[in-house]
Enzyme design. Structure first.
Site, PDB file in Angstrom:
ATOM      1  N   ASP A 286       0.841  -1.064   0.096  1.00 55.03           N
ATOM      2  CA  ASP A 286       0.026   0.130  -0.042  1.00 55.03           C
ATOM      3  C   ASP A 286       1.357   1.150   0.475  1.00 55.03           C
ATOM      4  O   ASP A 286       2.373   1.542   0.805  1.00 55.03           O
ATOM      5  CB  ASP A 286      -0.673  -0.076   1.084  1.00 55.03           C
ATOM      6  N   GLU A 328       0.833  -1.022  -5.302  1.00 56.54           N
ATOM      7  CA  GLU A 328      -0.171  -0.411  -5.332  1.00 56.54           C
ATOM      8  C   GLU A 328       1.053   0.962  -5.217  1.00 56.54           C
ATOM      9  O   GLU A 328       0.520   2.073  -4.792  1.00 56.54           O
ATOM     10  CB  GLU A 328      -0.959  -0.149  -4.326  1.00 56.54           C
TER      11      GLU A 328
HETATM   12  C1  GLC Z   1      -3.610   3.275  -1.050  1.00 55.35           C
HETATM   13  C2  GLC Z   1      -5.290   3.053  -0.276  1.00 55.35           C
HETATM   14  C3  GLC Z   1      -6.321   3.833   0.087  1.00 55.35           C
HETATM   15  C4  GLC Z   1      -5.635   4.378   1.746  1.00 55.35           C
HETATM   16  C5  GLC Z   1      -4.562   5.431   0.721  1.00 55.35           C
HETATM   17  C6  GLC Z   1      -3.488   5.075   2.119  1.00 55.35           C
HETATM   18  O1  GLC Z   1      -3.547   4.047  -1.739  1.00 55.35           O
HETATM   19  O2  GLC Z   1      -5.706   2.301  -2.027  1.00 55.35           O
HETATM   20  O3  GLC Z   1      -7.099   3.902  -0.097  1.00 55.35           O
HETATM   21  O4  GLC Z   1      -6.501   5.911   1.602  1.00 55.35           O
HETATM   22  O5  GLC Z   1      -3.532   3.754   0.310  1.00 55.35           O
HETATM   23  O6  GLC Z   1      -3.122   3.756   2.574  1.00 55.35           O
HETATM   24  C1  GLC Z   2      -2.565   7.560  -3.192  1.00 58.67           C
HETATM   25  C2  GLC Z   2      -3.392   7.441  -4.662  1.00 58.67           C
HETATM   26  C3  GLC Z   2      -4.144   8.871  -5.132  1.00 58.67           C
HETATM   27  C4  GLC Z   2      -5.143   7.646  -4.702  1.00 58.67           C
HETATM   28  C5  GLC Z   2      -4.913   7.852  -2.464  1.00 58.67           C
HETATM   29  C6  GLC Z   2      -5.930   6.919  -2.097  1.00 58.67           C
HETATM   30  O1  GLC Z   2      -2.056   6.613  -2.919  1.00 58.67           O
HETATM   31  O2  GLC Z   2      -2.125   7.736  -4.855  1.00 58.67           O
HETATM   32  O3  GLC Z   2      -3.640   9.134  -6.629  1.00 58.67           O
HETATM   33  O4  GLC Z   2      -6.295   8.138  -5.324  1.00 58.67           O
HETATM   34  O5  GLC Z   2      -3.713   6.879  -2.671  1.00 58.67           O
HETATM   35  O6  GLC Z   2      -7.870   8.447  -2.983  1.00 58.67           O
END
Ligand code: GLC
Ligand code: GLC
Length: 664
Positions: A286, A328
């Site tokens: 993540d 991710e």
């Molecule tokens: C990632 C997850 C998102 C979350 C963020 C912080 O982007 O997909 O849902 O808010 O990380 O953990």
């Molecule tokens: C992040 C991303 C952003 C994404 C968000 C979750 O990790 O960089 O673009 O939409 O988390 O909302």
């Protein structure tokens, strides 16, 4: 080489000092063999990041102790899985792979009831299940579980660690690999480390980025992106207990971990291996782009973030090699690909494909999709994309501005158009989406909404328009057909398989209403599943057509390992690519007793019409398929080399050569 010399000397010395007493003789042999294979690289990465610490060696020893301990705690069946994955490292590239992502509570209620839904997953053909974070996290808003208070406890509302462990085993017995989140950029402010830091423990204060005043944060701030500007401006939060400013990239209650501290690396490795030992086969890294901060930069995608992830990967290779990493990185496409490597992340989300599928649906043009995929789709043959259309997060328009400019598209204006299009501010749009994360300074935002609502099903059902309902379903099929065939693991977001519509209930809930991503985090009820099995319902039409496509993917190895060539044709409304399966895959397929082995095509020409109109593509592209007779797997029509390829509105064609003589 001095590193090699140093690492060998270091290892010899460490081996005398680390505690291997808990390892059985055979585990010890395995451990030593893996160390002799991977220690040099681990040493080099670790010293690259932490070599300047006077006590680096002490931390390295602690790390090796952690690896040995976790290897000893791995169950026999997981050790057997390690061995089998090592002998078949590309298991995730197989054409039988089909992913699904879901929240435990929304999908089934809790872990026990999720077990009862395994037959449902099997009926869909799922082989990979990503459960959204299910660890203990703060009451109320926990960013959908992405604020972890304890990696070793399951959220009591969902079950227990032993439920999770037994679920992992049941899933594996059903042919489904469990994927868990490794949320390692931050913990919640209720994690024991954060609580100790709040209480003034200096050692734990070094686990986070904590500042006495804003002078240093103010130097970082001008370069940083704001991820959730709708809830908080800037990237730092004042903690009134410790009276310090804390680095919080996401929400105030998500404290960024300090990876300049080697103790954090080892502590998190221990948590990571705990998750691995529960029986998951993949860890979703993540927010991995944010883990290293460097003054004067945007603190995303820094070189040392890669070094650290590679070091984690080596720890897995030593203690739990069955487990793979999924990146991710929702960042610029040129940065996304840098995480993809067998030494780093074997799997990666493909946010560019996702965003550009939505772009093409809105514009009815495929030029940006085609040009971007031509530039960015190809990755190491050891790795695969995880291709998705929707997920639990918002849609951000992450395409490369230069590619857009080359096509005469102004990227800034185009993003504004896309936001307007998907949030109901564009006349004639089919979409019911919601704006997310609006930044008052820049006017930027992203888009939320379920697949079905975003492709027009919500509106079409409200108007009871048979024709528009059909078109919306066609769009659902088109998007899924792309992720099922382009190469990699297709990942379906739970609920999309039956076309769930936006759920606006979150707007009445105090802990959710400020986060519009809840609009597409929707419960899948027994009634929804029943409706998907009842002849004539919209859900059933979606489900049956999707099943057909999935069955095709599962039947033909050409959908698995191999190459994808993106083809730009004269028709800018149609997306086209050619798949060629790799020779090794055809061999492995024969041994797996798939159907049709004699006639298994090794090529596939896929075409997708992104418009409400009939489209034609020149017959010359069929020449790529080296066989006298051709066949469209989806419509089951024979085709000839000479005729122009015609596609009805939103039609999908998967054309293969049809003759066993191709093999001669
Ligand atoms: C990632 C997850 C998102 C979350 C963020 C912080 O982007 O997909 O849902 O808010 O990380 O953990
Ligand atoms: C992040 C991303 C952003 C994404 C968000 C979750 O990790 O960089 O673009 O939409 O988390 O909302």
């Amino acid at each position: 080489m001095s590193t090699k010399y140093d690492s060998q000397r270091g290892l010899d010395r460490l081996l005398k000092e680390i505690d291997m007493s808990m390892l059985t003789p055979s585990d010890k042999r395995v451990f030593l063999a893996r160390l002799s294979e991977h220690f040099e690289a681990l040493f080099s990465h670790f010293t690259h990041v932490y070599g300047y610490h006077y006590d680096c060696y002490y931390h390295l020893r602690a790390l090796l102790n952690t690896l040995a301990k976790n290897l000893s705690e791995r169950t026999e069946s997981l050790k057997a899985l390690d061995a089998s994955r090592l002998s078949n490292p590309h298991w995730y590239a197989h054409h039988s792979m089909l992913g699904m992502a879901c929240y435990v509570d929304l999908f089934a209620g809790d872990l026990q009831r999720l077990k009862a839904r395994i037959p449902y997953l099997q009926s869909l053909g799922v082989t990979y299940l990503h459960l959204m974070p299910l660890y203990r996290s703060p009451e109320g808003d926990s960013d959908g579980g992405y604020a972890v208070s304890d990696y070793r406890q399951v959220d009591p509302k969902l079950g227990t660690v032993s439920d999770l462990q037994s679920l992992a085993t049941e899933l594996r017995n059903a042919g489904i690999s469990l994927i868990l989140d490794f949320v390692f950029n931050h913990t919640s402010d209720e994690h024991a480390w954060a609580m100790a830091a709040k209480g003034g423990d200096k050692n734990f204060q070094h686990y986070y980025y904590m500042f006495d005043d804003k002078s240093i944060p103010n130097q970082y701030e001008p370069h940083l992106r704001e991820i959730f500007p709708q809830v908080r401006r800037g990237n730092f939060t004042f903690d009134s207990t410790s009276r310090k400013w804390i680095w919080t990239t996401f929400n105030n209650f998500q404290w960024d971990l300090n990876y300049t501290n080697p103790e954090v690396f080892t502590a998190i490795t221990d948590e990571m291996l705990f998750l691995a030992n529960l029986g998951c086969e993949g860890l979703r890294l993540d927010a991995l782009a944010f883990i290293w901060k460097e003054m004067g930069t945007d603190c995303e995608n820094q070189p040392k973030a890669h070094t650290i992830i590679q070091a984690f990967n080596l720890c897995l290779k030593i203690a739990a090699p069955a487990v793979v990493f999924k990146s991710e990185a929702i960042v610029h496409p040129d940065e996304v690909v840098k995480y993809i490597d067998k030494e780093e992340c074997q799997l990666s989300y493909n946010p560019l494909l996702m965003a550009l599928i939505w772009n093409s649906l809105a514009t009815r043009k495929t030029r940006l999709l085609t040009a971007s995929m031509q530039k960015s789709f190809s990755i190491s043959p050891d790795c695969v994309w995880v291709n998705y259309v929707r997920c639990h997060d918002d849609i951000g328009w992450t395409f490369d501005d230069n590619v857009a400019w080359q096509l005469g598209i102004n990227p800034h204006d185009h993003r504004q158009f896309l936001n307007a299009y998907y949030t109901g501010q564009f006349e004639g749009s089919f979409a019911n989406g919601v704006a997310f994360g609006e930044n008052p300074n820049t006017g930027d935002c992203r888009v939320c909404g379920s697949l079905a609502s975003l492709v027009g099903l919500e509106d079409a059902l409200a108007d009871n328009s048979i024709e528009r309902i059909k078109t919306a379903i066609d769009r659902i099929m088109l998007t899924h057909a792309i992720i099922l065939s382009i190469g990699g693991i297709p990942l379906i977001y739970s609920g999309d398989e039956v076309g769930l519509l936006n759920d606006y209930e979150y707007r009445t809930q105090p802990d959710k209403q400020h986060d519009d991503r809840w609009v597409h985090r929707i419960p899948l009820t027994d009634q929804d599943i029943a409706a998907s099995q009842k002849q004539g319902t919209v859900q059933q039409q979606i489900s049956a057509r999707l099943q057909h496509l999935i069955q095709l993917r599962k039947t033909y190895p050409v959908f698995g390992a191999g190459n994808t060539t993106i083809i730009g044709t004269e028709n800018q409304h149609v997306f086209v690519f050619l798949r060629q399966s790799s020779a090794s895959d055809s061999v492995s397929v024969k041994s797996q007793n798939d159907n049709n082995t004699d006639e298994t095509p090794t090529q596939l020409l896929a075409l997708f019409n992104f418009t409400e109109h009939t489209q034609q593509v020149d017959a010359k592209y069929l020449a790529q398929l080296k066989a006298p007779h051709l066949f469209d797997l989806v419509s089951e029509e024979p085709l000839s080399h000479e005729t122009t390829i015609t596609l009805a509105p939103y039609q999908i064609r998967w054309i293969v050569p049809k003759t066993p003589t191709f093999y001669s």
